[in-house]
Design a protein around this motif. Structure first.
Motif, mmCIF file in Angstrom:
data_model
loop_
_atom_site.group_PDB
_atom_site.id
_atom_site.type_symbol
_atom_site.label_atom_id
_atom_site.label_comp_id
_atom_site.label_asym_id
_atom_site.label_seq_id
_atom_site.Cartn_x
_atom_site.Cartn_y
_atom_site.Cartn_z
ATOM 1 N N LEU A 23 55.487 -56.248 1.418
ATOM 2 C CA LEU A 23 55.656 -55.135 2.352
ATOM 3 C C LEU A 23 55.774 -53.785 1.638
ATOM 4 C CD1 LEU A 23 58.175 -56.745 4.877
ATOM 5 C CD2 LEU A 23 55.737 -56.307 5.235
ATOM 6 N N GLY A 24 55.835 -53.824 0.316
ATOM 7 C CA GLY A 24 55.928 -52.591 -0.453
ATOM 8 C C GLY A 24 57.316 -51.973 -0.491
ATOM 9 N N PHE A 25 58.353 -52.790 -0.248
ATOM 10 C CA PHE A 25 59.731 -52.310 -0.270
ATOM 11 C C PHE A 25 60.351 -52.517 -1.643
ATOM 12 C CE2 PHE A 25 60.290 -53.536 4.471
ATOM 13 C CZ PHE A 25 59.792 -52.307 4.886
ATOM 14 N N ASN A 26 61.295 -51.659 -1.992
ATOM 15 C CA ASN A 26 62.112 -51.929 -3.172
ATOM 16 C C ASN A 26 63.438 -52.533 -2.697
ATOM 17 O OD1 ASN A 26 63.783 -49.770 -2.331
ATOM 18 N ND2 ASN A 26 62.770 -48.322 -3.679
ATOM 19 N N GLN A 27 64.242 -52.997 -3.627
ATOM 20 C CA GLN A 27 65.511 -53.638 -3.266
ATOM 21 C C GLN A 27 66.410 -52.690 -2.486
ATOM 22 O OE1 GLN A 27 67.104 -55.088 -6.985
ATOM 23 N NE2 GLN A 27 66.093 -57.066 -6.744
ATOM 24 N N GLU A 28 66.431 -51.444 -2.896
ATOM 25 C CA GLU A 28 67.315 -50.475 -2.240
ATOM 26 C C GLU A 28 66.946 -50.283 -0.768
ATOM 27 O OE1 GLU A 28 69.147 -46.017 -2.927
ATOM 28 O OE2 GLU A 28 67.293 -46.566 -3.964
ATOM 29 N N SER A 29 65.665 -50.163 -0.473
ATOM 30 C CA SER A 29 65.265 -49.942 0.924
ATOM 31 C C SER A 29 65.592 -51.152 1.798
ATOM 32 C CB SER A 29 63.782 -49.573 1.019
ATOM 33 O OG SER A 29 62.962 -50.592 0.515
ATOM 34 N N VAL A 30 65.378 -52.356 1.286
ATOM 35 C CA VAL A 30 65.714 -53.557 2.060
ATOM 36 C C VAL A 30 67.220 -53.608 2.305
ATOM 37 C CG1 VAL A 30 65.767 -56.092 2.054
ATOM 38 C CG2 VAL A 30 63.720 -54.883 1.300
ATOM 39 N N ALA A 31 67.998 -53.356 1.271
ATOM 40 C CA ALA A 31 69.453 -53.393 1.408
ATOM 41 C C ALA A 31 69.926 -52.379 2.443
ATOM 42 C CB ALA A 31 70.115 -53.128 0.058
ATOM 43 N N LEU A 32 69.434 -51.162 2.368
ATOM 44 C CA LEU A 32 69.866 -50.124 3.308
ATOM 45 C C LEU A 32 69.459 -50.459 4.741
ATOM 46 C CD1 LEU A 32 69.144 -46.943 1.168
ATOM 47 C CD2 LEU A 32 71.366 -48.006 1.653
ATOM 48 N N LEU A 33 68.234 -50.935 4.933
ATOM 49 C CA LEU A 33 67.772 -51.293 6.276
ATOM 50 C C LEU A 33 68.562 -52.472 6.856
ATOM 51 C CD1 LEU A 33 63.938 -50.912 5.737
ATOM 52 C CD2 LEU A 33 65.386 -49.505 7.240
ATOM 53 N N ALA A 34 69.028 -53.363 5.984
ATOM 54 C CA ALA A 34 69.793 -54.528 6.440
ATOM 55 C C ALA A 34 71.294 -54.256 6.504
ATOM 56 C CB ALA A 34 69.519 -55.714 5.516
ATOM 57 N N GLY A 35 71.702 -53.060 6.081
ATOM 58 C CA GLY A 35 73.124 -52.726 6.111
ATOM 59 C C GLY A 35 73.919 -53.414 5.026
#
Length: 113
Positions: A23-35
């Motif tokens: 999906l082209g996400f980095n770890q930080e973006s996934v973590a932030l989107l998932a809270g």
């Protein structure tokens, strides 16, 4: 580098990481989107974490997956040993063994599959 807690943790992390990268996400973006805390998500992504069910549901939603896609195929044998020497599978085996020694009784009690 640390070894994964278990084969199940390693496989879960691999599935999360592959989907995240697709999906082209980095770890930080996934973590932030998932809270989630970024370092906690990073541990899960590397196969070192043990996420709760709520965390898995959040991650599946962020990564546009069904929860089942994350956990399909994970089995008891892939988990680390428990602190207790007697686990649920041992109890089930002892119940099946007892039922098999008493013909008909185990099936009537619903103890055998």
């Amino acid at each position: 580098m640390l070894e994964p807690k278990s084969e199940a943790s390693r496989l879960l992390g691999l599935r999360l990481r592959e989907r995240r990268l697709a999906l082209g996400f980095n770890q930080e973006s996934v973590a932030l989107l998932a809270g989630l805390n970024v370092s906690n998500y990073a541990r899960i992504d590397r196969g070192h974490g043990n996420p709760t069910m709520y965390t898995l549901i959040r991650l599946a939603a962020v990564l546009q997956l069904e929860l089942s896609e994350l956990v399909t195929g994970l089995a008891l044998e892939q988990l680390p040993p428990t602190r207790d020497s007697y686990i649920a599978i041992d109890f089930r085996r002892s119940q099946n063994a007892t039922a098999s020694r008493r013909p008909g009784l185990g099936q009537a009690a619903g103890l055998t599959p």
